[in-house]
Design a protein around this motif. Structure first.
Motif, PDB file in Angstrom:
ATOM      1  N   VAL A  28       0.840  -1.206   0.000  1.00 40.63           N
ATOM      2  CA  VAL A  28       0.000   0.000   0.000  1.00 40.63           C
ATOM      3  C   VAL A  28       0.871   1.250   0.000  1.00 40.63           C
ATOM      4  N   ALA A  29       1.910   1.250   0.818  1.00 43.54           N
ATOM      5  CA  ALA A  29       2.805   2.410   0.869  1.00 43.54           C
ATOM      6  C   ALA A  29       3.510   2.627  -0.463  1.00 43.54           C
ATOM      7  N   ALA A  30       3.927   1.534  -1.099  1.00 41.47           N
ATOM      8  CA  ALA A  30       4.590   1.664  -2.395  1.00 41.47           C
ATOM      9  C   ALA A  30       3.634   2.199  -3.456  1.00 41.47           C
ATOM     10  N   ALA A  31       2.390   1.737  -3.422  1.00 38.46           N
ATOM     11  CA  ALA A  31       1.407   2.219  -4.391  1.00 38.46           C
ATOM     12  C   ALA A  31       1.116   3.700  -4.182  1.00 38.46           C
ATOM     13  N   LEU A  32       0.986   4.123  -2.932  1.00 37.65           N
ATOM     14  CA  LEU A  32       0.703   5.527  -2.652  1.00 37.65           C
ATOM     15  C   LEU A  32       1.872   6.425  -3.030  1.00 37.65           C
ATOM     16  N   SER A  33       3.087   5.900  -2.915  1.00 42.83           N
ATOM     17  CA  SER A  33       4.256   6.717  -3.270  1.00 42.83           C
ATOM     18  C   SER A  33       4.333   6.983  -4.764  1.00 42.83           C
ATOM     19  N   GLN A  34       3.680   6.143  -5.567  1.00 40.53           N
ATOM     20  CA  GLN A  34       3.699   6.308  -7.021  1.00 40.53           C
ATOM     21  C   GLN A  34       2.651   7.305  -7.503  1.00 40.53           C
ATOM     22  N   VAL A  35       1.642   7.567  -6.704  1.00 37.48           N
ATOM     23  CA  VAL A  35       0.550   8.457  -7.110  1.00 37.48           C
ATOM     24  C   VAL A  35       0.391   9.552  -6.050  1.00 37.48           C
ATOM     25  N   GLY A  36       0.583  10.784  -6.468  1.00 33.35           N
ATOM     26  CA  GLY A  36       0.432  11.905  -5.553  1.00 33.35           C
ATOM     27  C   GLY A  36      -1.009  12.386  -5.510  1.00 33.35           C
ATOM     28  N   PRO A 163      -6.355  25.913  -4.409  1.00 33.46           N
ATOM     29  CA  PRO A 163      -6.838  24.640  -4.963  1.00 33.46           C
ATOM     30  C   PRO A 163      -7.122  23.631  -3.857  1.00 33.46           C
ATOM     31  N   GLU A 164      -8.170  22.864  -4.064  1.00 33.88           N
ATOM     32  CA  GLU A 164      -8.566  21.836  -3.097  1.00 33.88           C
ATOM     33  C   GLU A 164      -7.761  20.565  -3.335  1.00 33.88           C
ATOM     34  N   VAL A 165      -7.299  19.964  -2.247  1.00 31.54           N
ATOM     35  CA  VAL A 165      -6.562  18.704  -2.347  1.00 31.54           C
ATOM     36  C   VAL A 165      -7.562  17.556  -2.402  1.00 31.54           C
ATOM     37  N   VAL A 166      -7.478  16.750  -3.453  1.00 33.99           N
ATOM     38  CA  VAL A 166      -8.395  15.633  -3.661  1.00 33.99           C
ATOM     39  C   VAL A 166      -7.610  14.332  -3.502  1.00 33.99           C
ATOM     40  N   GLN A 167      -8.019  13.511  -2.533  1.00 34.51           N
ATOM     41  CA  GLN A 167      -7.331  12.243  -2.248  1.00 34.51           C
ATOM     42  C   GLN A 167      -8.114  11.040  -2.763  1.00 34.51           C
ATOM     43  N   LYS A 168      -9.148  11.265  -3.531  1.00 36.42           N
ATOM     44  CA  LYS A 168     -10.022  10.178  -3.942  1.00 36.42           C
ATOM     45  C   LYS A 168      -9.270   9.105  -4.715  1.00 36.42           C
ATOM     46  N   THR A 169      -8.435   9.512  -5.662  1.00 34.67           N
ATOM     47  CA  THR A 169      -7.696   8.537  -6.467  1.00 34.67           C
ATOM     48  C   THR A 169      -6.727   7.743  -5.615  1.00 34.67           C
ATOM     49  N   ARG A 170      -6.038   8.412  -4.709  1.00 29.61           N
ATOM     50  CA  ARG A 170      -5.075   7.719  -3.853  1.00 29.61           C
ATOM     51  C   ARG A 170      -5.772   6.748  -2.902  1.00 29.61           C
ATOM     52  N   LEU A 171      -6.915   7.155  -2.349  1.00 35.27           N
ATOM     53  CA  LEU A 171      -7.650   6.268  -1.450  1.00 35.27           C
ATOM     54  C   LEU A 171      -8.149   5.034  -2.187  1.00 35.27           C
ATOM     55  N   ARG A 172      -8.628   5.231  -3.406  1.00 33.21           N
ATOM     56  CA  ARG A 172      -9.085   4.081  -4.186  1.00 33.21           C
ATOM     57  C   ARG A 172      -7.930   3.132  -4.483  1.00 33.21           C
ATOM     58  N   LEU A 173      -6.779   3.691  -4.810  1.00 34.06           N
ATOM     59  CA  LEU A 173      -5.609   2.862  -5.070  1.00 34.06           C
ATOM     60  C   LEU A 173      -5.166   2.127  -3.808  1.00 34.06           C
ATOM     61  N   ALA A 174      -5.237   2.799  -2.659  1.00 32.33           N
ATOM     62  CA  ALA A 174      -4.853   2.150  -1.403  1.00 32.33           C
ATOM     63  C   ALA A 174      -5.773   0.985  -1.081  1.00 32.33           C
ATOM     64  N   VAL A 175      -7.067   1.157  -1.303  1.00 31.52           N
ATOM     65  CA  VAL A 175      -8.021   0.073  -1.045  1.00 31.52           C
ATOM     66  C   VAL A 175      -7.750  -1.114  -1.969  1.00 31.52           C
ATOM     67  N   LEU A 176      -7.493  -0.842  -3.240  1.00 30.65           N
ATOM     68  CA  LEU A 176      -7.203  -1.925  -4.183  1.00 30.65           C
ATOM     69  C   LEU A 176      -5.913  -2.660  -3.817  1.00 30.65           C
TER      70      LEU A 176
END
Length: 226
Positions: A28-36, A163-176
């Motif tokens: 999960v940490a590795a996946a999150l590090s690839q997507v900001g 600008p608003e920080v959107v974490q939706k993509t990162r959260l979805r990637l973390a769940v996957l």
């Protein structure tokens, strides 16, 4: 039955559970590090009627009715592939944006939303979109032969300060990543448990049983004396 078997396997191989959890967390940490995170900037633009329709009051906000069709045409044109490519080139990014009519109000308002990998990129893209709005609207009216004094104009009425920080993509990637790591780890534990159980079964079948009877010597009676 299957759930109970899985639970028993996890209990037998409890020492592998922390390892699976650690590997899943690492994935999960590795996946999150690839997507900001994604940054989002928004703005609202109102369509203003031309001076020829203002009447004696000169107040454009009294004559906003009837511009809803113009909002739809403008938003569709700004969303076309040709205009989208021009806006991206002007902003120097390949990120996407969205221009739609504001359905929350009956006023002729266009909502522009731009996203970027950084706050500066999102703002830069939104600036390019806002620059394109009046240009596209003027071109649409020029193509119809509308005189400049009778053309609809635009005005920015609201824009996000930061600008608003959107974490939706990162959260979805973390769940996957967590789901994939957990399932894979569970399959590995079950496979290893099955291998170890089969090995123990083979050892038990080859080992001589301690309950087998020992040979007993039987004394035969001697001849009787007469």
């Amino acid at each position: 039955m299957f759930v109970r078997d899985v639970f028993k396997a996890l209990v037998r191989r409890w020492y592998l559970v922390p390892l699976v959890l650690a590997m899943t967390a690492g994935g999960v940490a590795a996946a999150l590090s690839q997507v900001g995170p994604t940054y989002r900037s928004t703005a609202s633009v109102v369509l203003v009627p031309p001076e020829t329709t203002l009447g004696v009051t000169g107040n454009p906000y009294l004559f906003l009715g009837g511009l809803e069709q113009s909002v739809d045409v403008l938003s569709r044109t700004l969303s076309s592939q040709e205009v989208r490519a021009q806006v991206r080139d002007a902003a120097g990014t390949d990120r996407d944006y969205e221009v739609v009519g504001d359905v929350a109000t009956s006023a002729p308002i266009v909502l522009a939303t731009a996203e970027g990998g950084s706050a500066a990129e999102a703002d830069r893209l939104l600036d390019a979109v806002l620059d394109a709005v009046p240009e596209v609207l003027a071109k649409l009216q020029d193509d119809l032969g509308v005189k400049p004094g009778a053309q609809i104009d635009t005005q920015v009425i609201a824009r996000t300060d930061e600008p608003e920080v959107v974490q939706k993509t990162r959260l979805r990637l973390a769940v996957l990543a967590a789901g994939a790591g957990g399932v894979l780890g569970l399959l590995v534990v079950l496979a290893l448990d099955g291998v170890l159980l089969r090995r123990r079964l083979r050892r038990d079948t080859r080992r001589p049983s301690s309950a087998s009877p020992e040979p007993v010597a039987v004394a035969l009676p001697g001849p009787r004396k007469s």
